[in-house]
Enzyme design. Structure first.
Site, PDB file in Angstrom:
ATOM      1  N   LYS B  82       0.845  -1.194   0.000  1.00 45.56           N
ATOM      2  CA  LYS B  82       0.000   0.000   0.000  1.00 45.56           C
ATOM      3  C   LYS B  82       0.881   1.245   0.000  1.00 45.56           C
ATOM      4  O   LYS B  82       1.923   1.270   0.667  1.00 45.56           O
ATOM      5  CB  LYS B  82      -0.899  -0.031   1.238  1.00 45.56           C
ATOM      6  N   SER B 157      -9.725   1.916   2.985  1.00 47.38           N
ATOM      7  CA  SER B 157      -8.832   2.643   2.100  1.00 47.38           C
ATOM      8  C   SER B 157      -7.816   1.751   1.378  1.00 47.38           C
ATOM      9  O   SER B 157      -7.268   2.148   0.362  1.00 47.38           O
ATOM     10  CB  SER B 157      -8.070   3.705   2.892  1.00 47.38           C
ATOM     11  N   SER B 181      -9.869  -0.333   7.253  1.00 48.15           N
ATOM     12  CA  SER B 181      -9.299  -0.168   5.913  1.00 48.15           C
ATOM     13  C   SER B 181      -8.611  -1.397   5.340  1.00 48.15           C
ATOM     14  O   SER B 181      -8.252  -1.409   4.166  1.00 48.15           O
ATOM     15  CB  SER B 181      -8.306   1.001   5.898  1.00 48.15           C
TER      16      SER B 181
END
Lengths: 101, 481
Positions: B82, B157, B181
């Site tokens: 990420k 997210s 997330s």
């Protein structure tokens, strides 16, 4: 129109955020909505309840004060938006007065 | 050249294939790269991927293997990262314009620990800007599509990480979880996502959103893989003062050795999570089927109560935004990142931040600044911290009555792009995931089945007490059998 709950201009100034005129009405509406929602916490009686700042109860984490090599200076400075002589970060004048960079 | 099967293939199977000589790391990485070439134009999971670098890393892995010097059995397996978890020499924009120009001079601890086992950090995965969002629509650069249905969001997210794994663009991925997330996008994309106990995985090199809530965790094809990646990244780190000193490990083994049945295991069902009208019918059906399955495997089901659940969203959006407003104050255009020149220093701050941050990030900075501002601190921030104590106690009480909790992950399946335009509605959809971050316990999202109407994946969540990852992974594996 409902009374605004939050003074966006004031808060944006505290947060050093430039907002465009077009953004303001929607932001005002969104934030008033959200502030109205989070105000639901006022209905709880919290007498005698300790606040939680942190999920893990660690306090006073120390380390030995030993010098160690740090990150490479040039690589760190490579991310700066502007440099002077390759090793100082150039910023706008901080204190008012004569001269400028 | 061998073309190894990589579609949906877990890390442990790929490790065996590499060990038996069925394929090389270069062949493995090349297979993923070909799929990305063919499919990521639509999915848009990757913000950046340095092909030369990952192929070079694969060549090095193959040389180590040929010399009998592999770093671990996982040497040569690519793991997507990420974009808020920094890797040396790679960009780390957090999907924000304000950090677009930045290249990280160092590795986060999590990435360094992956490298130490020979895993190949594989590209920079899209996310909601600064991890603020539940759909990946808040990325400043691109919208990632759900591989199950490109009309729908992958969640957020960590939407890029979830899409990367679901589309088999890498063997696994790292995400971060501040309010769900990791778990919510895992549920939306039909994969496994684990949020470790707060402090289990070092936050050093994770760009801070809400420091008392943020935690890095694995997103994988199966439960054993989640244990494998957690084994690699967990454990004390002197670089993070909130890192727990407790020994960490044996997580993959806990999954591998999971019992066949739930005999003697008490599974709690928090009644507030199953309230009338709180779940879409198709989601409820799949979650109920999981409960039935647990029961048929011998679990004793116990109804428990988490009475302060209805305040969790309010508490979260006060605490998380307050911490974010402080954490994001460092992005001022001076030392690194985007600078937009103004007429003086302060004007430069205003312009750099005004142009650098997107709408949702601005909204949250404003909210966080407001709840911390003079006159409001006691009414909002301090009050929220006290309710956080009550939420934490709710879990302590519940875990006295059961071993793990079983809950839904999300009220609905993945929604379509643009379907949720009201921020408050978007926040309310986090109801089943955020309390866990406030309490600091660990939880895992598991693919439980498909919604009959849309065909989209539905997740089910298991929650365990702090430091209970081994138990959590064992229970997850039993449920997934």
């Amino acid at each position: 129109m409902e009374e605004a709950r939050i003074d966006i201009g004031y808060v944006a100034a505290l947060a050093r955020l430039e907002l465009s005129e077009e953004q303001l009405p929607k932001l005002q509406k969104d934030l008033d909505n959200i502030v109205g929602y989070i105000a639901s916490l006022s209905e709880l009686d919290l007498t005698g309840v300790e606040p939680t700042a942190h999920a893990a109860a660690l306090t006073n984490v120390w380390r030995e004060d030993e010098p160690k090599p740090s990150y490479d200076r040039d690589r760190m400075l490579a991310n700066a938006p502007a440099l002077i002589d390759g090793d100082l970060i150039r910023v706008p004048q901080v204190l008012p007065g004569e001269g400028s960079n | 050249m061998a073309i190894p099967e990589t579609k949906g293939r877990p890390i442990h199977a790929l490790a065996q294939e590499l060990a038996s000589g069925g394929c090389t790391a270069v062949e493995l990485v090349s297979t993923y790269l070909s799929r990305i070439d063919a499919e990521d134009g639509v999915i848009k999971a990757f913000l950046k991927l340095d092909r030369e670098r990952v192929l070079r890393a694969a060549e090095e892995s193959d040389r180590r293997r040929a010399a009998g010097k592999t770093l671990s059995v996982y040497d040569g397996i690519p793991i997507g990262i990420k974009d808020c978890i920094v890797a040396e020499g790679e960009t780390c924009s957090c999907a924000s314009k304000i950090l677009e120009p930045v290249v990280s001079p160092y590795d986060s601890t999590a990435v360094a620990r992956l490298r130490a086992q020979g895993f190949i950090p594989f590209g920079r995965l899209n996310m909601d800007e600064f991890a603020m969002g539940s759909s990946c629509e808040n990325s400043a650069f691109q919208k990632t599509a759900n591989p199950r249905d490109p009309q729908r969001v992958p969640g957020g997210s960590s939407g890029g990480s979830a899409a990367c794994v679901a589309a088999s663009f890498a063997a696994g991925a790292l995400g971060s979880d501040t309010g769900g997330s990791i778990r919510q996008p895992a549920a939306f994309c039909g994969i496994v996502g684990l949020k470790p106990t707060y402090g289990r995985v070092s936050r050093s090199g994770l760009v801070a959103f809400a420091s008392s809530l943020d935690q890095i965790g694995p997103m994988t094809h199966d439960v054993e893989d989640a244990g494998i990646l957690l084994d690699a990244i967990a454990g004390h780190d002197p670089m993070d003062a909130t890192s727990l000193p407790d020994p960490a490990g044996g997580f993959a083994e806990a999954a591998r050795n999971a019992p066949e049945s739930f005999r003697g295991v008490k599974i709690g069902l928090p009644k507030e999570y199953f309230a009338e009208g709180g779940l879409a019918a198709g989601v409820e059906k799949v979650v109920r089927e999981s409960i039935e399955k647990a029961k048929s495997l011998g679990a004793e089901l116990v109804e428990v109560s988490l009475p302060h659940t209805k305040y969790a969203v309010a508490v979260y959006y006060i605490i998380a935004t307050a911490e974010a407003s402080a954490n994001l104050a460092r992005f001022d255009g001076m030392r690194y990142g985007k600078r937009v020149d103004g007429k003086d220093l302060v004007d430069t701050y205003f312009k750099s931040r005004g142009e650098g941050f997107g709408d949702e990030v601005k909204r949250r900075i404003l909210l966080g600044t407001y709840v911390l501002s003079s006159g409001y601190y006691d009414a909002y921030y301090l009050r929220a911290q006290k309710v956080r104590t009550l939420i934490r106690r709710d879990f302590e009480q519940a875990f006295k009555q059961c071993d793990v909790l079983l809950t839904p992950v999300t009220p609905t399946v993945a929604f379509k792009f643009g379907e949720k335009s009201d921020p408050l509605q978007m926040y309310l959809s986090d109801i089943f995931t955020i309390a866990l971050n406030l309490s600091g316990n660990c939880g895992i999202s598991l693919p439980a089945g498909l919604d009959a109407e849309s065909g989209m994946p539905v997740g089910v969540q298991l929650l365990a007490p702090a430091m209970g990852e081994a138990k959590l992974l064992g229970a997850a594996q039993t449920l997934m059998r």
